[in-house]
Design a protein around this motif. Structure first.
Motif, PDB file in Angstrom:
ATOM      1  N   SER A 189       0.841  -1.205   0.000  1.00 65.26           N
ATOM      2  CA  SER A 189       0.000   0.000   0.000  1.00 65.26           C
ATOM      3  C   SER A 189       0.876   1.255   0.000  1.00 65.26           C
ATOM      4  O   SER A 189       0.604   2.227  -0.702  1.00 65.26           O
ATOM      5  N   CYS A 190       1.942   1.188   0.797  1.00 66.24           N
ATOM      6  CA  CYS A 190       2.857   2.331   0.896  1.00 66.24           C
ATOM      7  C   CYS A 190       3.503   2.609  -0.471  1.00 66.24           C
ATOM      8  O   CYS A 190       3.597   3.762  -0.911  1.00 66.24           O
TER       9      CYS A 190
ATOM     10  N   TYR B 104       9.513  -6.115  13.240  1.00 66.82           N
ATOM     11  CA  TYR B 104      10.703  -6.984  13.240  1.00 66.82           C
ATOM     12  C   TYR B 104      11.863  -6.373  12.461  1.00 66.82           C
ATOM     13  O   TYR B 104      13.015  -6.559  12.817  1.00 66.82           O
ATOM     14  N   VAL B 105      11.545  -5.660  11.400  1.00 66.40           N
ATOM     15  CA  VAL B 105      12.631  -5.014  10.637  1.00 66.40           C
ATOM     16  C   VAL B 105      13.316  -3.976  11.510  1.00 66.40           C
ATOM     17  O   VAL B 105      14.551  -3.929  11.598  1.00 66.40           O
ATOM     18  N   LEU B 106      12.525  -3.189  12.238  1.00 63.71           N
ATOM     19  CA  LEU B 106      13.105  -2.169  13.116  1.00 63.71           C
ATOM     20  C   LEU B 106      13.886  -2.828  14.260  1.00 63.71           C
ATOM     21  O   LEU B 106      14.967  -2.367  14.634  1.00 63.71           O
TER      22      LEU B 106
ATOM     23  N   THR C 232      10.779  -1.655   0.421  1.00 62.80           N
ATOM     24  CA  THR C 232       9.820  -0.548   0.613  1.00 62.80           C
ATOM     25  C   THR C 232       9.899  -0.049   2.060  1.00 62.80           C
ATOM     26  O   THR C 232       9.900   1.162   2.317  1.00 62.80           O
ATOM     27  N   LEU C 233      10.003  -1.005   3.013  1.00 63.99           N
ATOM     28  CA  LEU C 233      10.084  -0.604   4.424  1.00 63.99           C
ATOM     29  C   LEU C 233      11.384   0.142   4.720  1.00 63.99           C
ATOM     30  O   LEU C 233      11.383   1.129   5.463  1.00 63.99           O
TER      31      LEU C 233
ATOM     32  N   LYS D 154      10.994   3.557   3.459  1.00 65.56           N
ATOM     33  CA  LYS D 154      10.027   4.295   4.287  1.00 65.56           C
ATOM     34  C   LYS D 154      10.674   4.706   5.618  1.00 65.56           C
ATOM     35  O   LYS D 154      10.545   5.859   6.041  1.00 65.56           O
ATOM     36  N   PHE D 155      11.385   3.779   6.246  1.00 68.05           N
ATOM     37  CA  PHE D 155      12.039   4.094   7.533  1.00 68.05           C
ATOM     38  C   PHE D 155      13.109   5.170   7.350  1.00 68.05           C
ATOM     39  O   PHE D 155      13.293   6.026   8.214  1.00 68.05           O
ATOM     40  N   GLN D 156      13.767   5.097   6.221  1.00 61.30           N
ATOM     41  CA  GLN D 156      14.800   6.109   5.940  1.00 61.30           C
ATOM     42  C   GLN D 156      14.153   7.486   5.772  1.00 61.30           C
ATOM     43  O   GLN D 156      14.655   8.480   6.307  1.00 61.30           O
ATOM     44  N   ASP D 157      13.034   7.519   5.056  1.00 60.96           N
ATOM     45  CA  ASP D 157      12.308   8.788   4.857  1.00 60.96           C
ATOM     46  C   ASP D 157      11.825   9.349   6.179  1.00 60.96           C
ATOM     47  O   ASP D 157      11.823  10.564   6.389  1.00 60.96           O
ATOM     48  N   GLU D 158      11.394   8.465   7.068  1.00 61.28           N
ATOM     49  CA  GLU D 158      10.859   8.918   8.356  1.00 61.28           C
ATOM     50  C   GLU D 158      11.960   9.166   9.384  1.00 61.28           C
ATOM     51  O   GLU D 158      11.682   9.561  10.519  1.00 61.28           O
TER      52      GLU D 158
END
Lengths: 400, 103
Positions: A107-108, B15-17, B51-52, B55-59
């Motif tokens: 979704s992201c 879990y990735v974090l 993707t995660l 996303k984590f890098q962006d945040e």
């Protein structure tokens, strides 16, 4: 061997495309590449087997080479790209985890793709709309002129059709983006995606090509279509008994005069126009002189005022252009540009004076109620003497 | 420092974090870590993983520290650590509530 198949559903229908590619693999057709316009998928034939095809949204900063290699390490091979939307990966090993194991992460990715497309399409339509507005602004006089006078009556229609098609295209694209957004929302809620309806035929080609041909042909024919009718001078049937060369003191009675010219009529219902042009040649003089009478009978005083402005501006431009002509007889000198004058019974009157081919000449533009009259003469009596003759003729109508 | 403000983490995100808490990690190491930690219960597809990570890098929850060819290594940031702690508290409260209701 390769087989081409048309795209069976919207390319924004991720689940639909994935299911179809999976089905094709079960029939022994394996995706080799996708056409540039995403309207055809090219397959190579092979032994039917289960292969999973998955779409990976191309998000901003997508590193193709890096992803391709990393995905290959995880068991997903690159097949091809659905232009600027997704990369298609496939995997024949059923034990390898899905490309996206978490709907939230997919979704992201879809949301980022959606935003990118929204920005791109939004910018594209803004630029296009801006250019259209600029074009219409620049051509507004021509647009109003054709709308009212109907000399090229289909030209405004083509303009409106093109603007309408721009908005339709924006709505069309918006509907596709809405579909992508609903994919995004479904995934965000953790719900499975549903495949959309499949097309029975290559919809792009079925709609786009005939429509494109129709619009381009119609535009070309319509823009060149003229509703004006040309008559010879002898066959000209005038709306009013305009003054003759003798009345305008262009020739003395008894002088031998050769007259040639034409009459142009339009078929506008809003503002019928008659333009009478005559080129007069005396046996005793080598230099010809001319009279042009352009008469517009508008449907209302408002329309007449607008037409007066258009006609007056066009005449002023022409006078400027005639000053720079290289052909001596039609070049004018000593131009006194159109300037307002007062005349009883007329709403507006502007007069210009000049010298053409060594003869003095003048042009006036007059507005009276629904009537607009533009007259140019050379080698005649002063405009002050001729104008009453034209106004008198304006009051008399020729029975048709 | 305030942690993540975009709602609770999903299981793969969690879990990735978590994988970054002890040391910096690259993509394949994260997949192995999650596989091992959850005894194969949580599977990480490559699309989900990258993707995660983006996303984590962006945040600002993780930061890239080195690139060697295709191998990118990341480490957790203070903000990421705080986010993980907040998520842990939330999960602990959920578990406690559940246990309390059960007893």
């Amino acid at each position: 061997m390769t087989i081409k198949k048309p795209t069976p559903c919207s390319i924004y229908d991720m689940e639909g495309l994935q299911n179809w590619l999976d089905e094709m693999a079960l029939q022994g057709l394996f995706l080799e590449r996708i056409s540039f316009h995403n309207d055809r998928f090219i397959f190579r034939t092979g032994e039917p087997r289960t292969v999973r095809y998955r779409l990976d949204p191309i998000v901003p900063g997508y590193n193709y080479d890096e992803r391709r290699e990393l995905y290959a390490q995880a068991g997903w091979e690159f097949a091809d790209t659905v232009t600027s939307l997704y990369c298609v990966y496939f995997c024949a090993d059923p034990t390898v985890p899905e490309l996206y194991t978490d709907p939230q992460s997919l979704s992201c990715a879809v949301k980022q793709l959606f935003r990118r497309l929204l920005r791109k399409d939004g910018l594209f339509f803004l630029v296009l709309a801006f250019l259209t507005v600029c074009l219409l602004f620049v051509e507004r006089k021509e647009f109003v002129r054709n709308l009212l006078l109907g000399e090229r009556p289909l030209q405004p229609l083509v303009c409106m059709l093109l603007v309408a098609s721009l908005f339709l295209a924006a709505i069309w694209e918006g509907l596709y983006l809405k579909r992508l957004w609903s994919v995004c929302r479904t995934l965000e809620q953790g719900l499975p995606l549903k495949a959309g309806r499949r097309w029975n035929r290559p919809r792009y080609l079925a709609w786009f090509i005939p429509l494109y041909i129709l619009i381009s042909l119609f535009s070309k024919l319509a823009i060149n279509y003229s509703a004006e009718t040309l008559y010879t001078y002898s066959a000209a049937l005038l709306a009013h008994p305009w003054p003759t060369a003798v009345q305008l003191e262009q020739v003395d009675p008894g002088q031998s005069l050769n007259v040639d010219g034409y009459l142009v009529k339009n078929s506008s219902r809003l503002a019928p126009v008659q333009e009478l042009a005559s080129l007069n040649q005396l046996d005793s003089s080598p230099c010809p002189f001319y009279t042009t009478i352009r008469y517009v009978r508008a449907v209302s005083p408002g329309a007449a005022r607008r037409i007066y402005r258009l006609e007056r501006d066009e005449r002023a431009t022409k006078l400027d252009q005639w000053q720079t002509r290289t052909y001596y007889p039609s070049r004018i000198t000593s131009l006194e540009p159109l300037s307002p004058r007062d005349w009883p019974g007329l709403d507006r009157l502007e007069v210009a004076q000049f010298v053409s081919g060594g003869q003095e000449g003048w042009t006036f533009a007059a507005l009276q109620g629904n009537d607009v009259l533009l007259v140019s003469c050379t080698n005649s009596a002063p405009w002050e003497d001729c104008l009453p003759l034209f106004l008198e003729a304006l009051d008399k109508e020729v029975a048709s | 420092m305030a942690g993540r403000e975009k709602g609770p983490l999903t299981e793969p995100m969690y879990y990735v974090l978590m994988s970054f808490l002890d040391r910096e990690m690259c993509g394949t190491q994260i997949t192995e870590f999650v596989e091992k930690k959850t005894a194969g219960r949580v599977k990480l597809g490559p699309g989900t993983l990258y993707t995660l990570l983006a996303k984590f890098q962006d945040e600002g929850l993780i930061a890239e520290i080195s690139v060697e060819g295709r191998k990118r290594t990341y480490q957790i940031t203070d903000r990421g650590r705080e986010s993980f702690r907040e998520e842990l508290e939330r999960l602990r409260a959920c578990v406690n509530d559940g246990l309390e209701a059960l007893n």
